[in-house]
Motif scaffolding. Structure first.
Motif, short mmCIF file in Angstrom:
data_model
loop_
_atom_site.label_atom_id
_atom_site.label_comp_id
_atom_site.label_asym_id
_atom_site.label_seq_id
_atom_site.Cartn_x
_atom_site.Cartn_y
_atom_site.Cartn_z
N SER A 1 64.16 -19.68 -23.47
CA SER A 1 65.19 -18.78 -22.98
C SER A 1 66.51 -19.09 -23.68
O SER A 1 66.66 -20.12 -24.33
CB SER A 1 65.35 -18.95 -21.47
OG SER A 1 65.87 -20.23 -21.20
N ARG A 2 67.48 -18.19 -23.52
CA ARG A 2 68.74 -18.32 -24.25
C ARG A 2 69.57 -19.50 -23.75
O ARG A 2 70.49 -19.94 -24.43
CB ARG A 2 69.55 -17.03 -24.15
CG ARG A 2 68.85 -15.87 -24.83
CD ARG A 2 69.78 -14.67 -24.99
NE ARG A 2 70.76 -14.88 -26.07
CZ ARG A 2 70.48 -14.68 -27.35
NH1 ARG A 2 69.28 -14.30 -27.72
NH2 ARG A 2 71.40 -14.88 -28.26
N GLU B 1 62.59 -10.92 -34.76
CA GLU B 1 62.52 -12.02 -33.82
C GLU B 1 63.79 -12.84 -33.96
O GLU B 1 64.20 -13.12 -35.08
CB GLU B 1 61.37 -12.93 -34.20
CG GLU B 1 60.02 -12.48 -33.74
CD GLU B 1 59.00 -13.52 -34.18
OE1 GLU B 1 58.18 -13.88 -33.36
OE2 GLU B 1 59.07 -13.98 -35.33
N GLY C 1 60.01 -19.33 -28.34
CA GLY C 1 59.56 -18.97 -27.00
C GLY C 1 60.35 -19.67 -25.90
O GLY C 1 59.80 -20.11 -24.90
N TYR D 1 65.35 -17.74 -30.57
CA TYR D 1 64.84 -18.06 -29.23
C TYR D 1 63.41 -17.55 -29.07
O TYR D 1 62.56 -18.23 -28.51
CB TYR D 1 65.76 -17.46 -28.16
CG TYR D 1 67.14 -18.07 -28.15
CD1 TYR D 1 67.37 -19.31 -27.52
CD2 TYR D 1 68.22 -17.44 -28.75
CE1 TYR D 1 68.63 -19.88 -27.51
CE2 TYR D 1 69.49 -18.01 -28.74
CZ TYR D 1 69.69 -19.22 -28.12
OH TYR D 1 70.94 -19.78 -28.11
N ASP D 2 63.17 -16.30 -29.58
CA ASP D 2 61.82 -15.74 -29.51
C ASP D 2 60.84 -16.60 -30.29
O ASP D 2 59.71 -16.83 -29.87
CB ASP D 2 61.78 -14.32 -30.10
CG ASP D 2 62.67 -13.37 -29.32
OD1 ASP D 2 62.89 -13.63 -28.13
OD2 ASP D 2 63.16 -12.39 -29.92
#
Ligand SMILES: [Zn+2]
Ligand SMILES: [Zn+2]
Length: 382
Positions: A12-13, A3, A10, A6-7
């Protein structure tokens, strides 16, 4: 599966700092070891904390994006992410021109925060967030206000529409990167061999080079401009709070501007101190008022209010006026106004007052030697 940060949160980049902060707060609510019975909660909580820490630090985030998750974590273990950072990024083409401040209260030069070109990534990159400060007085914070803020900031060059070259200029594929806009570099670093993908320097990640540069922006597509913005300041704002003005930051690609972050400073007030949502102030009353009690008037940010001083009030007693403090943003209602009364001892009396006070002392059985001229001397000593 690894992970990345960002993951973990949760997001976005290209998530903004605000989005990251709020995703982090959600993770805290879910995983805080004190509240969660998930056996992995502590681990998840730590990861979320780390992710937030890196992604809300502009420099670290930039490194993280460039290096990728594993290399960054590896590098950080060796303490290599705390120095270096932004390194030489081609000089600022505008030098140190244009002073800020001067006689203009809120003039801010935030151009220097901006580090040239779009640097790597390519495609659809969002412009940088810029930061500035705005000082207001406590009364403005009480009511909420709209303020003008003059900033000198980078904007897309109007002459070439931010392209860096005059319209109609001939272009060709960049020979250095064959049009990919990227270069791969292998670097020997303190923490081993690293492969780094960076924006092609020749075409600045565009994949295309142009035969002519725009003379206004010298090919950067960016110029510095002085702009006056209206800032809406909500009632109850606190010192150190930051207002985010969407799209008022540095220009990005495809019009995706960064945001302007305005940090609010609130000046100290001569009569009111702020303690959270409460306000504190002082009110002088006379000795007879303290003895007999009275209705006392007090100037506040909402005009004159009255409050009752009960009989037998001591100097230093504090009275609470409910709901007369600072408004609480987002929540309803206001804090309280705390009024500390000070009983003023007279430092001069007229003849009649002096006699009355002597009689008062005598009636109470006090035996005070009052010298003639006592108050005159006292007055002279001030
Ligand atoms: Zn190139
Ligand atoms: Zn231009």
């Amino acid at each position: 599966m690894t992970e990345d940060f960002y993951d973990i949160l949760g997001v976005s980049r290209d998530a903004s700092d605000d989005e990251i902060e709020s995703a982090y707060r959600e993770a805290v609510r879910e995983y805080h070891p004190d509240v969660s019975d998930d056996p992995d909660a502590e681990e998840k909580f730590k990861k979320a904390k780390k992710a937030k820490e890196v992604l809300t630090d502009d420099e670290k985030r930039q490194m993280y994006d460039q290096m990728g998750h594993e290399q960054f974590v590896e590098a950080e273990k060796r303490g290599a992410t705390d120095d270096g950072g932004r390194g030489g990024r081609g000089g600022d083409p505008f030098g140190g021109a244009a002073g800020g401040g001067g006689p203009f209260g809120n003039m801010q030069d935030i151009f220097d925060q901006f580090f040239g070109g779009s640097g790597g990534g390519g495609g659809n990159r969002r412009g940088q967030d810029l930061k500035t400060q705005l000082t207001i007085d406590l009364e403005a914070a009480y009511h909420g206000t709209e303020k003008e803020l003059t900033v000198t900031r980078p904007e897309a060059c109007g002459e070439c529409d931010g392209r860096g070259h005059p319209p109609g200029t001939d272009s060709r594929t960049c020979p250095d990167c064959n049009g990919s806009g990227e270069q791969t570099r292998v670097q020997e670093t303190a923490f081993g061999r690293m492969q780094q993908r960076t924006a092609c320097q020749r075409c600045e990640g565009q994949g295309t080079i142009y035969d002519e540069r725009c003379s206004t922006c010298r090919g950067d597509g960016i110029v510095r401009n002085q702009t006056t913005l209206q800032v809406e300041i909500p009632a109850g704002i606190k010192t150190g709070q930051t207002l985010r003005m969407r799209g008022e930051g540095a220009p990005g690609e495809s019009g995706r501007n960064g945001d302007l972050l305005v940090e609010i400073k609130i000046e100290d007030h001569p009569d009111f101190d702020r303690e959270g949502a409460n306000l504190q102030t002082r009110k002088a009353i006379s000795f007879p008022q303290a003895v007999f009690g009275d209705t006392v008037e007090l100037e506040t940010f909402d005009g004159t209010v009255e409050f009752e001083v009960p009989e037998g009030t001591q100097s230093g007693e504090t009275f609470r006026l409910n709901g007369k403090g600072m408004p609480r943003p987002q929540r309803r209602g206001s804090g309280d106004l705390l009024v500390k009364v000070q009983v003023v001892t007279p430092d001069s009396l007229n003849e009649e007052q002096r006699e009355a006070l002597e009689a008062f002392a005598e009636a109470g059985g006090e035996d005070i030697e009052v010298e003639q001229g006592f108050f005159d001397r006292l007055r002279n000593s001030f």
